[in-house]
Design a protein around this motif. Structure first.
Motif, short mmCIF file in Angstrom:
data_model
loop_
_atom_site.label_atom_id
_atom_site.label_comp_id
_atom_site.label_asym_id
_atom_site.label_seq_id
_atom_site.Cartn_x
_atom_site.Cartn_y
_atom_site.Cartn_z
N LEU A 97 0.82 -1.21 0.00
CA LEU A 97 0.00 0.00 0.00
C LEU A 97 0.86 1.26 0.00
CD1 LEU A 97 -2.58 -1.21 2.66
CD2 LEU A 97 -3.16 -0.58 0.29
N GLU A 237 -10.81 1.29 -4.62
CA GLU A 237 -10.00 0.41 -5.48
C GLU A 237 -10.59 -0.99 -5.56
OE1 GLU A 237 -6.74 0.60 -6.98
OE2 GLU A 237 -5.82 2.41 -6.15
N THR A 240 -10.24 -1.62 -9.34
CA THR A 240 -8.92 -1.37 -9.92
C THR A 240 -7.77 -2.05 -9.18
OG1 THR A 240 -8.86 0.70 -8.65
CG2 THR A 240 -9.54 0.84 -10.96
N GLY A 241 -7.99 -2.46 -7.95
CA GLY A 241 -6.90 -2.99 -7.13
C GLY A 241 -6.34 -4.32 -7.61
N PHE A 242 -5.10 -4.56 -7.24
CA PHE A 242 -4.41 -5.83 -7.46
C PHE A 242 -4.14 -6.11 -8.94
CE2 PHE A 242 -6.71 -6.11 -3.45
CZ PHE A 242 -5.64 -6.28 -2.58
N THR A 248 -0.02 -2.32 -8.98
CA THR A 248 -0.76 -3.04 -7.93
C THR A 248 -2.04 -2.32 -7.58
OG1 THR A 248 1.34 -3.88 -7.03
CG2 THR A 248 -0.61 -4.04 -5.62
N PHE A 249 -1.95 -1.00 -7.40
CA PHE A 249 -3.13 -0.17 -7.16
C PHE A 249 -3.12 1.00 -8.13
CE2 PHE A 249 -2.03 -2.03 -2.97
CZ PHE A 249 -3.16 -2.84 -2.82
N ASP A 252 -1.12 4.02 -7.30
CA ASP A 252 0.34 3.98 -7.48
C ASP A 252 0.79 4.87 -8.63
OD1 ASP A 252 0.55 2.20 -5.37
OD2 ASP A 252 0.63 0.42 -6.64
N MET A 261 -8.52 3.85 1.57
CA MET A 261 -8.65 3.02 0.38
C MET A 261 -9.60 1.87 0.66
SD MET A 261 -4.66 2.89 -0.90
CE MET A 261 -4.99 1.71 -2.20
N LEU A 263 -10.73 -1.95 -0.61
CA LEU A 263 -10.25 -3.10 -1.37
C LEU A 263 -11.22 -4.26 -1.25
CD1 LEU A 263 -6.57 -3.12 0.03
CD2 LEU A 263 -7.45 -1.81 -1.92
#
Length: 423
Positions: A97, A237, A240-242, A248-249, A252, A261, A263
C-alpha cells in the motif's frame, strides 16, 4: 429438469428483471479462464466473473491455502481476538500500500468497504465536534449497493427508489478530456463550504460507468484541493486494485495519496468474500480516545475471517510472481494491438486501454440505456458464442483473468468484431 430450469423456482438474481429474463446457463466447472455449463458448453470468462478472478478459476495454489486454513482454523471472532493470518495479511499489505496507509479494517465486500470509509469520514469529524455530513463523488460513479455506497453512486436508475432515504452527496464531473477545468472548479466550490466530510472516487477508471478513464495528473490535483480544505479522500480500489491498471493499485500512478482506500474483489482471487478499508494513522487517531463512544462501532460476524485472509495471502503471492506480472504486460500489449486495429472501424466511436482493461464505444443514433436493446443484443450474442462479456449500454469492455491464453484472448477480440458487424 435442468439446473437452469430449477434455478428459476427459487433464486433471485442480482440486477435482473426476472419477468423478461431468459434461463441462465448453469455453470458446473471452471478452470483458468474457462467455464463449462451443465450441457458441456465452454465459455471464456472475459470479465473474470465481475473482476474477481485474476488467477483463473479453480486455482490450486489458492485452493490449497484455503484447505490448509480450513483444517487448522476456519473462523474465530475478531471482536476481542486476533489470529495469525489477519496479522500476516496486514503486514503483507503494508508492504504494497502507499506509505501513508497504516491501519486496516476488515469487512466482507466492496460495498461494505466503502460503507466503512464513509462512516469513518463522517465520525472522524463528529468526534472533533465538526459538523460535516455530506460527501462528494463523481457523476456516473458506482460504489456499491449498501445505503452509503448507493448514495454515493451516480447511476440514477440503481438508486431512484431510495432518493428520499439517502445521504446527501454532491457530484462533480469526471476530469476526462475537456472536462478538467469543470471538475476542479466544481470541487473547489464544494469544499469551500466546509460541509463535506470526504471526496470518494474510483481512481483512474469508473468501472460500472463503462470503463471511463481519466489521467492521474487530474486526480492528483483534485486530491490536493481536498487536502488544502481538510476534506478527506477515499479511493475506491474495489475494481482497480491488485494489478488491473498495470500497477498493484491505481493510486500507485499518483503523487498525492488518499486518506482511505477500499479493497475487495480480487483480494482473495475470487474465492471467499472479503474486503478491507485502509486508513492513515491520523484518521485512526481520531477514534483513539478514552471515550468509548468515539470508537468506530462497525463490524460483522465474519470480520477478518481466517480462511479469507489465507486466500488473500495466497492471491497476493501469485500477483507478485514474475510470471503473473509478465502476463499483465502481455495482455496490455495485446489490448493495444487490438485497439490499433479496431479504433478506425466505422462503427466504433472511441477506444481506451489501461492495464488489462480494454473498452470500446459503439456508435449509435440515439442514447443507449444501461440495459437497453443494444446491450442485450450484444450480451446474448457473446453468450451464444461462448464469451462472457457484460456490455454497459453501447460500451463493450474486456477485463480478463491474468491467466487467459493468447488464443482465448484472440477469440474474444474476434467475437467482439463479429458482434459489431452484427449490430
Amino acid at each position: 429438469m435442468t439446473y437452469s430450469q430449477r434455478d428459476k423456482q427459487y433464486n433471485w438474481h442480482p440486477y435482473t428483471q426476472h419477468k423478461t429474463a431468459a434461463d441462465f446457463p448453469a455453470i458446473v466447472k471452471g478452470k483458468g479462464a474457462l467455464l463449462w455449463d451443465e450441457n458441456g458448453k465452454e465459455y471464456i470468462d472475459a470479465i473474470a466473473s465481475w473482476w474477481v478472478n485474476p488467477f483463473g478459476h479453480s486455482n490450486t495454489f489458492i485452493a490449497d491455502a484455503i484447505y490448509q486454513q480450513l483444517t487448522t482454523l476456519e473462523h474465530v471472532l475478531f471482536g476481542g481476538f486476533t489470529h495469525d493470518k489477519a496479522v500476516l495479511l496486514a503486514e503483507k499489505l503494508m508492504q504494497l500500500l502507499p506509505s501513508n496507509q497504516k491501519k486496516l479494517f476488515y469487512s466482507d465486500n466492496g460495498s461494505t468497504a466503502v460503507e466503512v470509509a464513509i462512516k469513518a469520514a463522517l465520525q472522524f469529524n463528529y468526534n472533533q465536534g465538526i459538523k460535516k455530513t455530506k460527501i462528494i463523488a463523481f457523476e456516473d460513479a458506482f460504489h456499491g449497493d449498501t445505503f452509503g455506497a448507493m448514495a454515493s453512486s451516480g447511476i440514477s436508475f440503481f438508486t431512484e427508489a431510495f432518493k428520499g432515504s439517502l445521504l446527501e452527496v454532491a457530484r462533480i464531473p469526471v476530469p476526462t478530456a475537456g472536462n478538467e477545468a469543470k471538475s476542479k472548479a466544481a470541487l473547489l466550490e464544494l469544499v469551500k463550504t466546509n460541509e463535506y466530510a470526504a471526496f470518494l472516487f474510483e481512481p483512474l477508471v469508473l468501472g460500472a460507468a463503462g470503463m471511463v478513464m481519466y489521467p492521474p495528473e487530474e486526480l492528483d490535483e483534485l486530491i490536493a484541493i481536498c487536502n488544502n480544505h481538510n476534506v478527506l479522500t477515499i479511493a475506491d480500489e474495489v475494481m482497480t486494485g491488485f494489478g488491473k491498471t498495470g500497477k498493484t493499485f491505481a493510486v500507485d500512478y499518483l503523487q498525492n495519496q488518499p486518506d482511505m482506500m477500499c479493497l475487495s474483489k480480487a483480494l482473495t482471487g475470487g474465492t471467499i468474500p472479503m474486503a478491507i478499508t485502509t486508513f492513515t494513522q491520523s484518521i485512526f487517531d481520531g477514534f483513539f480516545d478514552d471515550d468509548t463512544n468515539k470508537a468506530l462501532f462497525h463490524g460483522h460476524t465474519f470480520t477478518a475471517n481466517p480462511t479469507g485472509c489465507a486466500a488473500a495471502l495466497a492471491s497476493i503471492s501469485l500477483l507478485e510472481t514474475s510470471e503473473m506480472q509478465q502476463n499483465i504486460k502481455e495482455i496490455n500489449e495485446s489490448h493495444k494491438a487490438f485497439e490499433a486495429k479496431i479504433k478506425s472501424h466505422p462503427k466504433v466511436k472511441t477506444t481506451r486501454v489501461l492495464g488489462v482493461i480494454f473498452a470500446l464505444e459503439i456508435k449509435t443514433d440515439s442514447e443507449e440505456s444501461y440495459y437497453g436493446t443494444m446491450r442485450n443484443k450484444l450480451y446474448n450474442f457473446f453468450i451464444q458464442h461462448g464469451i462472457i462479456l457484460r456490455p454497459v449500454g453501447n460500451i463493450v469492455y474486456i477485463l480478463p483473468p491474468y491467466v487467459i491464453s493468447k488464443e482465448e484472448l484472440q477469440k474474444v477480440y474476434e467475437t467482439i468484431v463479429d458482434a459489431i458487424e452484427m449490430i
